[in-house]
Design an enzyme around this catalytic site. Structure first.
Site, PDB file in Angstrom:
ATOM      1  N   VAL A 248       1.970   3.887   1.714  1.00  0.00           N
ATOM      2  CA  VAL A 248       2.851   4.214   2.742  1.00  0.00           C
ATOM      3  C   VAL A 248       3.765   2.976   3.470  1.00  0.00           C
ATOM      4  O   VAL A 248       4.420   3.269   4.441  1.00  0.00           O
ATOM      5  CB  VAL A 248       2.270   5.022   3.763  1.00  0.00           C
ATOM      6  N   LYS A 249       3.534   1.832   2.745  1.00  0.00           N
ATOM      7  CA  LYS A 249       4.292   0.835   3.244  1.00  0.00           C
ATOM      8  C   LYS A 249       5.812   0.818   2.929  1.00  0.00           C
ATOM      9  O   LYS A 249       6.357   1.678   2.144  1.00  0.00           O
ATOM     10  CB  LYS A 249       3.847  -0.643   2.851  1.00  0.00           C
ATOM     11  N   ASN A 250       6.778  -0.203   3.427  1.00  0.00           N
ATOM     12  CA  ASN A 250       7.957   0.156   3.111  1.00  0.00           C
ATOM     13  C   ASN A 250       8.375  -0.373   1.530  1.00  0.00           C
ATOM     14  O   ASN A 250       9.342   0.061   1.124  1.00  0.00           O
ATOM     15  CB  ASN A 250       8.754  -1.322   4.086  1.00  0.00           C
ATOM     16  N   LEU A 251       7.391  -1.247   0.837  1.00  0.00           N
ATOM     17  CA  LEU A 251       7.648  -1.081  -0.499  1.00  0.00           C
ATOM     18  C   LEU A 251       6.358  -0.506  -1.026  1.00  0.00           C
ATOM     19  O   LEU A 251       5.342  -1.544  -1.335  1.00  0.00           O
ATOM     20  CB  LEU A 251       7.747  -2.882  -0.769  1.00  0.00           C
TER      21      LEU A 251
ATOM     22  N   GLN B 148       0.917  -1.046   0.029  1.00  0.00           N
ATOM     23  CA  GLN B 148       0.058  -0.091  -0.127  1.00  0.00           C
ATOM     24  C   GLN B 148       0.822   1.224  -0.027  1.00  0.00           C
ATOM     25  O   GLN B 148       2.152   1.192   0.264  1.00  0.00           O
ATOM     26  CB  GLN B 148      -0.999  -0.106   1.301  1.00  0.00           C
TER      27      GLN B 148
END
Length: 375
Positions: A184-187, A182
């Site tokens: 704002v996730k790390n990926l 999603q």
């Protein structure tokens, strides 16, 4: 200048180059880029299967649906889960007409195996483990409980892209692991996810379910020869849940930088740790499990005046977050209120501090000073 909790970083030129290939070939849906991303994800994680989907939420729903179908679970089947998570974790259980049973959390904000074992009944068939913030907590103790009681294990790895335990990507022990990509996730992409079943037969069913129950997707049919390549069967009442090549293009670029990005997140966390080390009487960082190299999606502290501190930080244009409100406080899960006292206690005291790649040490120091002042 304000400091946000999350600000994603994209390698814009590289992402646009990947997307351009999709546009030039006229193939932006499920296709060559989604297949490539799935292969790259399996290479990166060592997981045996990976299917690119539109979100982690639909992945959790599909995980439970396939396990329910294949194991003949009835609608009164119980799934032990955590109340300290984003609500989609527990909604997914309800999507499949299963019953969420809440177990308490430990010092890592992950499921407490002692309380989990107390909550196991003859109707329990699965445990949903959430690696909150990228932390693995006592994950391997949960694995042992699943083996002991013959329970299925669903790993909600929404925060765990790049997390390692004893040097290995966790999830191979689980029946299914679900990742989030999603915004704002790390990926980060815009929104998408990956569902990784242990069993190939479960992956096969899932692929049909994500494409309306059809047994041959459009990309596979495009490579068929002969007059009957249009011909397919519909085996299930499925959904439109598969990922697309635009999101996969972004994911392919982001994956190349995931480990380096996570290393910088751990550097941010170490700066916070250093700044707070003489203030543990009023600022208590949530610890990471000893064997865990966390993705550090979150840096969470525990304070006794959380709401007042949050307002004070906002006044200084620093915008932290809360991960999460005890789900039993929501009206729809209020029947379980009071069953997880540690979760409730912590959910009123935890605060997630800004954690993203654009932060500098000076900004971490600035945030830390404000917290030390107002906590």
């Amino acid at each position: 200048m304000s400091i946000q909790l999350f600000t994603p970083t994209f390698r814009v030129d590289e992402c646009l180059e990947e997307i351009r290939e999709c546009l030039e070939k006229g193939w932006t849906g499920l296709g060559f880029k989604t297949v490539e991303f799935e292969k790259k994800w399996m290479e990166y994680t060592g997981l045996p299967n990976a299917h690119f989907i539109s979100s982690a939420t639909v992945g959790l729903s599909l995980a439970l649906k396939v396990l329910k179908m294949e194991n003949g679970w009835s609608n009164d089947t119980e799934v032990i889960t955590t109340p300290l998570t984003f609500v989609s974790t527990n909604h997914a259980i309800l999507y499949e007409d299963l019953t969420p049973v809440f177990a308490d959390v430990d010092q890592f904000l992950c499921l407490d195996p002692v309380d989990v074992e107390k909550k196991i009944t003859p109707n329990t068939r699965a445990i949903m483990f959430v690696g909150i913030g990228g932390n693995s907590g006592q994950y391997h103790e949960i694995v042992k409980l699943c083996n002991k009681y013959n329970l299925k294990l669903i790993l909600d790895a929404a925060h765990m892209a790049g997390t390692r335990v004893n040097g290995e990507i966790p999830g191979k022990e689980a029946d299914v692991a679900v990742y989030s990509f999603q915004a704002v996730k790390n990926l980060p992409t815009a929104d998408s996810g990956m569902i990784c079943f242990k069993e190939k037969s479960h992956d096969d069913i899932c692929r049909k379910l994500t494409w309306l129950g059809i047994n041959k997707d459009t990309y596979a049919r495009s490579n068929d020869k002969g007059a009957y390549k249009w011909k397919y069967d519909v085996e299930y009442v499925g959904y439109k849940y598969h990922g697309n090549s635009i999101m996969a293009s972004i994911g392919l670029v982001q994956l190349k930088y995931l480990d380096a990005d996570n290393a910088y997140r751990r550097q941010l966390a170490s700066w916070y740790d250093k700044n707070f080390e003489n203030h543990f009487s009023k600022i208590r960082p949530i610890s990471v499990a000893e064997t865990c190299e966390s993705s550090r999606h979150l840096y969470v502290i525990q304070v006794d005046n959380r709401d007042e501190l949050l307002l004070a930080l906002n006044e200084s244009e620093v915008y932290p977050g809360v991960h999460y409100r005890d789900n039993t406080e929501y009206s729809m899960y209020s029947h379980a209120k009071g069953t997880c006292p540690n979760s409730h206690y912590l959910s009123e005291r935890i605060l997630s501090l800004p954690m993203h790649l654009r932060l500098s040490k000076n900004e971490i120091d600035h945030i830390s000073k404000l917290i030390i002042k107002y906590a």
